[in-house]
Motif scaffolding. Structure first.
Motif, PDB file in Angstrom:
ATOM      1  N   LEU A  16       7.697  11.061 -36.049  1.00 44.02           N
ATOM      2  CA  LEU A  16       8.982  11.717 -35.820  1.00 44.02           C
ATOM      3  C   LEU A  16       9.154  11.965 -34.333  1.00 44.02           C
ATOM      4  O   LEU A  16       8.184  11.920 -33.566  1.00 44.02           O
ATOM      5  N   PRO A  17      10.373  12.218 -33.877  1.00 42.92           N
ATOM      6  CA  PRO A  17      10.552  12.572 -32.468  1.00 42.92           C
ATOM      7  C   PRO A  17       9.733  13.819 -32.123  1.00 42.92           C
ATOM      8  O   PRO A  17       9.500  14.682 -32.971  1.00 42.92           O
ATOM      9  N   VAL A  18       9.300  13.870 -30.878  1.00 43.10           N
ATOM     10  CA  VAL A  18       8.555  15.044 -30.396  1.00 43.10           C
ATOM     11  C   VAL A  18       9.482  15.791 -29.446  1.00 43.10           C
ATOM     12  O   VAL A  18       9.633  15.407 -28.283  1.00 43.10           O
ATOM     13  N   PRO A  19      10.137  16.847 -29.919  1.00 41.17           N
ATOM     14  CA  PRO A  19      11.185  17.477 -29.119  1.00 41.17           C
ATOM     15  C   PRO A  19      10.692  18.511 -28.116  1.00 41.17           C
ATOM     16  O   PRO A  19      11.497  19.127 -27.434  1.00 41.17           O
ATOM     17  N   ARG A  20       9.386  18.713 -28.041  1.00 45.93           N
ATOM     18  CA  ARG A  20       8.897  19.746 -27.118  1.00 45.93           C
ATOM     19  C   ARG A  20       7.710  19.228 -26.322  1.00 45.93           C
ATOM     20  O   ARG A  20       7.124  18.186 -26.626  1.00 45.93           O
ATOM     21  N   ARG A  21       7.360  19.961 -25.316  1.00 44.26           N
ATOM     22  CA  ARG A  21       6.259  19.588 -24.427  1.00 44.26           C
ATOM     23  C   ARG A  21       4.922  19.736 -25.151  1.00 44.26           C
ATOM     24  O   ARG A  21       4.662  20.717 -25.823  1.00 44.26           O
ATOM     25  N   VAL A  22       4.068  18.714 -25.000  1.00 42.95           N
ATOM     26  CA  VAL A  22       2.743  18.688 -25.611  1.00 42.95           C
ATOM     27  C   VAL A  22       1.717  18.543 -24.496  1.00 42.95           C
ATOM     28  O   VAL A  22       1.954  17.834 -23.512  1.00 42.95           O
ATOM     29  N   SER A  23       0.581  19.212 -24.634  1.00 52.13           N
ATOM     30  CA  SER A  23      -0.452  19.089 -23.609  1.00 52.13           C
ATOM     31  C   SER A  23      -1.830  19.023 -24.248  1.00 52.13           C
ATOM     32  O   SER A  23      -2.014  19.412 -25.406  1.00 52.13           O
ATOM     33  N   VAL A  24      -2.800  18.529 -23.471  1.00 52.85           N
ATOM     34  CA  VAL A  24      -4.185  18.450 -23.926  1.00 52.85           C
ATOM     35  C   VAL A  24      -5.084  18.603 -22.702  1.00 52.85           C
ATOM     36  O   VAL A  24      -4.775  18.129 -21.613  1.00 52.85           O
ATOM     37  N   GLY A  25      -6.194  19.276 -22.904  1.00 52.03           N
ATOM     38  CA  GLY A  25      -7.158  19.439 -21.825  1.00 52.03           C
ATOM     39  C   GLY A  25      -8.096  18.246 -21.754  1.00 52.03           C
ATOM     40  O   GLY A  25      -8.346  17.564 -22.751  1.00 52.03           O
ATOM     41  N   TYR A  26      -8.640  17.987 -20.562  1.00 47.31           N
ATOM     42  CA  TYR A  26      -9.621  16.907 -20.397  1.00 47.31           C
ATOM     43  C   TYR A  26     -10.723  17.358 -19.443  1.00 47.31           C
ATOM     44  O   TYR A  26     -10.548  18.265 -18.621  1.00 47.31           O
ATOM     45  N   GLU A  27     -11.875  16.697 -19.576  1.00 48.07           N
ATOM     46  CA  GLU A  27     -13.006  16.970 -18.689  1.00 48.07           C
ATOM     47  C   GLU A  27     -13.762  15.677 -18.456  1.00 48.07           C
ATOM     48  O   GLU A  27     -14.022  14.924 -19.403  1.00 48.07           O
ATOM     49  N   ILE A  28     -14.108  15.414 -17.191  1.00 47.13           N
ATOM     50  CA  ILE A  28     -14.829  14.203 -16.808  1.00 47.13           C
ATOM     51  C   ILE A  28     -16.220  14.615 -16.356  1.00 47.13           C
ATOM     52  O   ILE A  28     -16.378  15.404 -15.420  1.00 47.13           O
ATOM     53  N   VAL A  29     -17.249  14.085 -17.047  1.00 47.76           N
ATOM     54  CA  VAL A  29     -18.634  14.446 -16.726  1.00 47.76           C
ATOM     55  C   VAL A  29     -19.481  13.185 -16.701  1.00 47.76           C
ATOM     56  O   VAL A  29     -19.132  12.157 -17.290  1.00 47.76           O
ATOM     57  N   ASP A  30     -20.629  13.284 -16.019  1.00 48.16           N
ATOM     58  CA  ASP A  30     -21.567  12.168 -15.950  1.00 48.16           C
ATOM     59  C   ASP A  30     -22.224  11.989 -17.301  1.00 48.16           C
ATOM     60  O   ASP A  30     -22.611  12.959 -17.950  1.00 48.16           O
ATOM     61  N   SER A  31     -22.371  10.747 -17.717  1.00 52.01           N
ATOM     62  CA  SER A  31     -23.013  10.487 -18.997  1.00 52.01           C
ATOM     63  C   SER A  31     -24.517  10.665 -18.929  1.00 52.01           C
ATOM     64  O   SER A  31     -25.163  10.896 -19.946  1.00 52.01           O
ATOM     65  N   ALA A  32     -25.118  10.529 -17.760  1.00 52.19           N
ATOM     66  CA  ALA A  32     -26.569  10.657 -17.590  1.00 52.19           C
ATOM     67  C   ALA A  32     -26.837  11.825 -16.667  1.00 52.19           C
ATOM     68  O   ALA A  32     -26.639  11.728 -15.455  1.00 52.19           O
ATOM     69  N   ALA A  33     -27.293  12.929 -17.245  1.00 48.80           N
ATOM     70  CA  ALA A  33     -27.462  14.145 -16.452  1.00 48.80           C
ATOM     71  C   ALA A  33     -28.513  13.988 -15.370  1.00 48.80           C
ATOM     72  O   ALA A  33     -28.449  14.643 -14.327  1.00 48.80           O
ATOM     73  N   ALA A  34     -29.473  13.106 -15.589  1.00 55.42           N
ATOM     74  CA  ALA A  34     -30.551  12.968 -14.611  1.00 55.42           C
ATOM     75  C   ALA A  34     -30.211  12.006 -13.484  1.00 55.42           C
ATOM     76  O   ALA A  34     -30.972  11.851 -12.538  1.00 55.42           O
ATOM     77  N   ASP A  35     -29.098  11.344 -13.566  1.00 56.96           N
ATOM     78  CA  ASP A  35     -28.712  10.357 -12.560  1.00 56.96           C
ATOM     79  C   ASP A  35     -28.090  11.068 -11.364  1.00 56.96           C
ATOM     80  O   ASP A  35     -27.111  11.780 -11.503  1.00 56.96           O
ATOM     81  N   ASP A  36     -28.692  10.850 -10.181  1.00 53.79           N
ATOM     82  CA  ASP A  36     -28.209  11.535  -8.979  1.00 53.79           C
ATOM     83  C   ASP A  36     -27.108  10.768  -8.267  1.00 53.79           C
ATOM     84  O   ASP A  36     -26.604  11.218  -7.237  1.00 53.79           O
TER      85      ASP A  36
END
Length: 460
Positions: free
Chosen positions: A252-272
């Motif tokens: 259906l039409p989306v008549p209002r503003r929609v939002s979503v949060g995002y986060e970008i992180v390293d997949s390998a915590a030990a990788d410097d």
């Protein structure tokens, strides 16, 4: 008994034709002319429909009698009260009527209708008729016009229905139940708050305890779905900025503003390594928008290394849900290394001493910048030895050469070999700015060009 010609005249009249409630109304019976005899004056009087028979007695010398009607201001809207009095003449030898034998007067109600409004119930599903009730506390003998102000927070009804609206409580009733049709299948826009407020208008006053009806219109349309366009994304290291696309899907039409949060992180915590910039934020879809990109800053380090992966998470949607009803969504992005690959090959399999031994090097992909390749060279006996050499690719060039001179020593030393191989830069303390591709080494034979001199003795 009196003579008809000298009989007194009797008239009736009200003190006023109209008075407001709370004011006294008086009916006068008046005799003019001869007043020496007593007379009786029969009158039918009272509110129309509820009259009574009254006989007024006028004694000698009395020319006037009155009947007083008391009205009360009851602060309640009611009908006006209409009075009527009719004079009933007797034998004209006693008195004769003068003027109208029937007179009228009215006591006017001076109160306003008290109008209120109330909701029938607090919640309504969208697509169903919404109802509320308008009422007044007065009599039902008149039509009562009212003025409404219809407002909403949300998007439950057509804009044409909003704003000031007139309505009428019809004669014969003291209530009105209007119907407002709510909209369905109009896109997920959330529950709406619908209000109807009474507005001032001549002819009524507003009940302060019932001046507004507020209701909730429940949105039944499905929420739009947020998803990644691709769950795996490859980004060239040289791109500078990578994009991970997020899509908004709805039937259906989306008549209002929609939002979503995002986060970008390293997949390998030990990788410097730091080939990208970690970040977080929110994507906002305006009405009509279906695709957004999360931008990732890619850092070019000029090092040959395996592809680095990082994770992009979606979370905390507003006015939407994540795909498959998940609390978070994950996409994996890989920064694809774009450092060049270097290969080598001997120009010839064999040369004669005094001729240069040439190894051809070639680099693929990135050729825009200068590149230094590290080589090791090994010669076999009789010139046994090992050296390190460098080969420089000039900016824009994809080929270069390693040239090893050989010496024509005019001595018979026999054949030897020259082997060249590509070094692994980190093993010699250098940054790995390129990839090596097999063969990692090659060998060239160097032939002696001296003649063999044989001496023969002839003893005979």
């Amino acid at each position: 008994m009196v003579d008809n010609d000298t009989a007194p005249q009797v008239s009736i009249s009200f003190s006023q034709e109209e008075v407001e409630e709370g004011t006294t109304l008086i009916l006068w019976v008046t005799r003019t002319g001869q007043d020496t005899n007593p007379i009786e004056v029969p009158v039918t009087t009272g509110p129309v429909g509820d009259q009574m028979h009254v006989v007024f007695g006028l004694d000698p010398g009395v020319s006037q009698r009155r009947l007083t009607y008391l009205s009360f201001d009851d602060d309640h809207k009611g009908p006006d009260t209409h009075y009527e009095a009719t004079l009933h003449p007797l034998d004209p030898e006693f008195w004769v009527p003068a003027g109208n034998t029937t007179v009228n007067a009215s006591v006017l109600d001076n109160d306003l209708y008290t109008v209120g409004i109330e909701r029938i119930r607090i919640k309504w599903d969208e697509g169903r008729p919404l109802r509320f009730r308008i009422f007044h506390d007065g009599h039902t003998g008149e039509e009562v016009p009212v003025n409404l102000l219809i407002e909403e927070i949300g998007n439950a009804v057509s804009d044409d229905l909003l704003g000031p609206r007139p309505a009428r409580i019809l004669r014969g009733s003291n209530t009105l139940t209007p119907v407002i049709y709510t909209e369905a299948n109009d896109g997920s826009d959330g529950d709406a708050i619908f209000t109807v407020r009474l507005q001032p208008w001549d002819g009524y006053e507003i009940d302060p305890d019932n001046d507004i009806a507020a209701m909730i219109v429940k949105d039944l349309d499905p929420l739009p779905v947020i998803r990644f366009r691709d769950n795996r994304v490859d980004i060239p290291e040289a791109a500078g900025t990578g994009e991970v696309f997020v899509e908004l899907e709805s039937v259906l039409p989306v008549p209002r503003r929609v939002s979503v949060g995002y986060e970008i992180v390293d997949s390998a915590a030990a990788d410097d390594r730091e080939d990208f910039t970690a970040s977080s934020g929110r994507l906002t879809f305006e009405p009509g928008e279906t695709s957004k990109a999360i931008e990732v800053e890619i850092l070019q380090d000029r090092l040959a290394e395996s592809d680095e992966q990082f994770s992009v998470y979606l979370k905390e949607p507003i006015f939407a849900v994540l795909e498959d009803g998940q609390q978070t969504l994950l996409a994996v992005a890989a920064i694809v290394d774009d450092e060049p690959t270097v290969t080598m090959e001997a120009a010839q399999e064999a040369v004669t001493e005094g001729t240069d031994v040439v190894f051809n090097l070639e680099r693929t992909e990135s050729t825009a910048e200068e590149l230094t390749a590290y080589m090791r060279v090994h010669k076999s006996a009789p010139f046994a030895g090992r050296t390190q050499e460098t080969v420089v690719f000039q900016a824009g060039d994809s080929t270069a050469q390693l040239v090893i001179p050989t010496e024509d020593d005019d001595a018979r030393r026999g054949t030897y070999t020259v082997r060249a191989g590509m070094e692994h830069p980190p093993l010699i303390g250098k940054p790995r700015t390129y990839w090596r591709e097999a063969p990692l080494s090659d060998i060239v034979t160097v032939r002696d060009n001296e003649l063999v001199v044989r001496t023969f003795c002839n003893d005979g």
